[in-house]
Design an enzyme around this catalytic site. Structure first.
Site, PDB file in Angstrom:
ATOM      1  N   LYS A   1      32.918  77.365  33.753  1.00 18.04           N
ATOM      2  CA  LYS A   1      32.029  78.416  33.268  1.00 18.04           C
ATOM      3  C   LYS A   1      31.971  79.510  34.328  1.00 18.04           C
ATOM      4  O   LYS A   1      31.467  79.294  35.435  1.00 18.04           O
ATOM      5  CB  LYS A   1      30.636  77.857  32.987  1.00 18.04           C
ATOM      6  CG  LYS A   1      29.665  78.885  32.420  1.00 18.04           C
ATOM      7  CD  LYS A   1      28.321  78.226  32.109  1.00 18.04           C
ATOM      8  CE  LYS A   1      27.324  79.212  31.551  1.00 18.04           C
ATOM      9  NZ  LYS A   1      26.012  78.582  31.268  1.00 18.04           N
TER      10      LYS A   1
ATOM     11  N   LYS B   1      34.539  78.708  29.378  1.00 17.08           N
ATOM     12  CA  LYS B   1      33.635  79.772  28.934  1.00 17.08           C
ATOM     13  C   LYS B   1      33.650  80.894  29.973  1.00 17.08           C
ATOM     14  O   LYS B   1      33.418  80.623  31.150  1.00 17.08           O
ATOM     15  CB  LYS B   1      32.221  79.217  28.771  1.00 17.08           C
ATOM     16  CG  LYS B   1      31.196  80.237  28.292  1.00 17.08           C
ATOM     17  CD  LYS B   1      29.800  79.620  28.182  1.00 17.08           C
ATOM     18  CE  LYS B   1      28.801  80.653  27.690  1.00 17.08           C
ATOM     19  NZ  LYS B   1      27.425  80.114  27.609  1.00 17.08           N
TER      20      LYS B   1
END
Length: 332
Positions: free
Chosen positions: A201, A254
């Site tokens: 992330k 992400k």
């Protein structure tokens, strides 16, 4: 020879040939649809920066779930806007709070749906960070205490599992979070509940509209001490490898669109399912361009999702899920 023997266009000369030889496809079963739930009644409040995405109260959530099921979407990811926030995000692990209510209700309305619970503290803390804050008195700099935060994340995961979540999706990027949550779930009797780790992330500029949706913007500083530097790829392997060793069942990247190389790397290196998160700004930019007549929304969205599949993502979290499901049905 004055002309090449190989004529690659032979295999592209008709729609039927192109269809027969298509290497990748997007299916409605690939989609995970994010939903934002909130308190109240009759609340269906469009998020200004995310056209077509709403804050939903429980009565409106029921209608949303009925639509999701009718479209053939198999999974939803639940985010919540709680009734209260404090320094330690206690509403995240309050069994009576909105996320837990929503999970329990969805499993009652549509038991076949796979319900994924986002497991973090940022939406529930009054400071907007993903963990417990300690102020360094000598420097005046706030620090996120990793190990104290793990204890609260475990409590959150167990509370969500008790409510009926099929998958826990911890998005906090604390060191050791998968191991802590796996142990906590197992000790609480939830050894069958899977963990979809937000393994890679990045501290990305693509999250802006989401923070509007989740009311989770940090009240000071940023998240760069726990989310990854967008310049780094080798570090992504280290993060993912840690999650694999600690017991993750899925690995997530992400954002998706600017990081498809990372999706491919994880697919090549690990044998767990890889999930791509088609995040809020990726969605909102398409919506804005389409509203101005600059792009063909359907074509852009389906091509983007296909690119994520081609990169190797097995599942895609996307706010386009309902629209894409309709378009795929039209083309079937």
């Amino acid at each position: 020879m004055t002309f090449p023997i190989t004529r690659n266009r032979r295999l592209r000369r008709s729609a039927s040939l192109r269809s027969m030889l298509r290497e990748h496809a997007v299916r409605v079963e690939d989609f995970i649809y994010p939903i934002f739930v909130t308190h109240g009644e009759g609340v269906r409040e469009q998020i200004p920066s995310m056209p077509g995405v709403y804050h939903l109260s429980m009565d409106q959530l029921k209608l949303e779930i009925e639509e999701v099921v009718s479209l053939g979407i198999k999974s939803v990811l639940i985010f919540g806007v709680p009734s209260y926030k404090d320094a330690v995000g206690s509403s995240a692990y309050d069994d009576q709070e909105i996320v837990q209510q929503a999970i329990a209700a969805i499993k009652q309305w549509a038991p076949q749906l796979v319900v994924i619970a986002d497991t973090c503290l940022c939406q529930f803390t009054d400071h907007g960070h993903c963990g417990v804050i300690h102020m360094n008195e000598s420097t005046g700099v706030a620090d996120i205490n990793n190990d104290e935060s793990l204890q609260l994340l475990v409590k959150t995961a167990v509370s969500q599992a008790k409510a009926g979540a099929d998958i826990i999706a911890p998005s906090n990027m604390m060191d050791g979070y998968v191991a802590a949550i796996r142990q906590g779930l197992d000790e609480a009797g939830f050894s069958d509940i899977a963990i979809m780790a937000y393994s890679v992330k990045y501290a990305s500029a693509f999250y802006g509209p989401f923070r509007d949706a989740a009311h989770s913007a940090p009240q000071f500083g940023d998240r760069k001490t726990y989310q990854m530097d967008p310049a780094n790829a080798i570090e992504a392997l280290r993060e993912a490898e840690s999650d694999v060793e600690e017991g993750a069942d899925f690995l997530m990247v992400k954002p998706a669109l600017a990081y498809l190389d990372i999706v491919r790397t994880l697919v090549d290196q690990f044998d767990l399912p890889v999930v791509a998160y088609n995040v809020s700004a990726e969605y909102s930019m398409v919506k804005a361009a389409a509203a101005n007549g600059w792009v063909d929304e359907k074509a852009i969205v389906l091509e983007t999702l296909l690119g994520m599949k081609r990169a190797g993502a097995q599942l895609i979290i996307t706010y386009h899920a309902k629209d894409a499901a309709r378009w795929l049905k039209e083309e079937a």
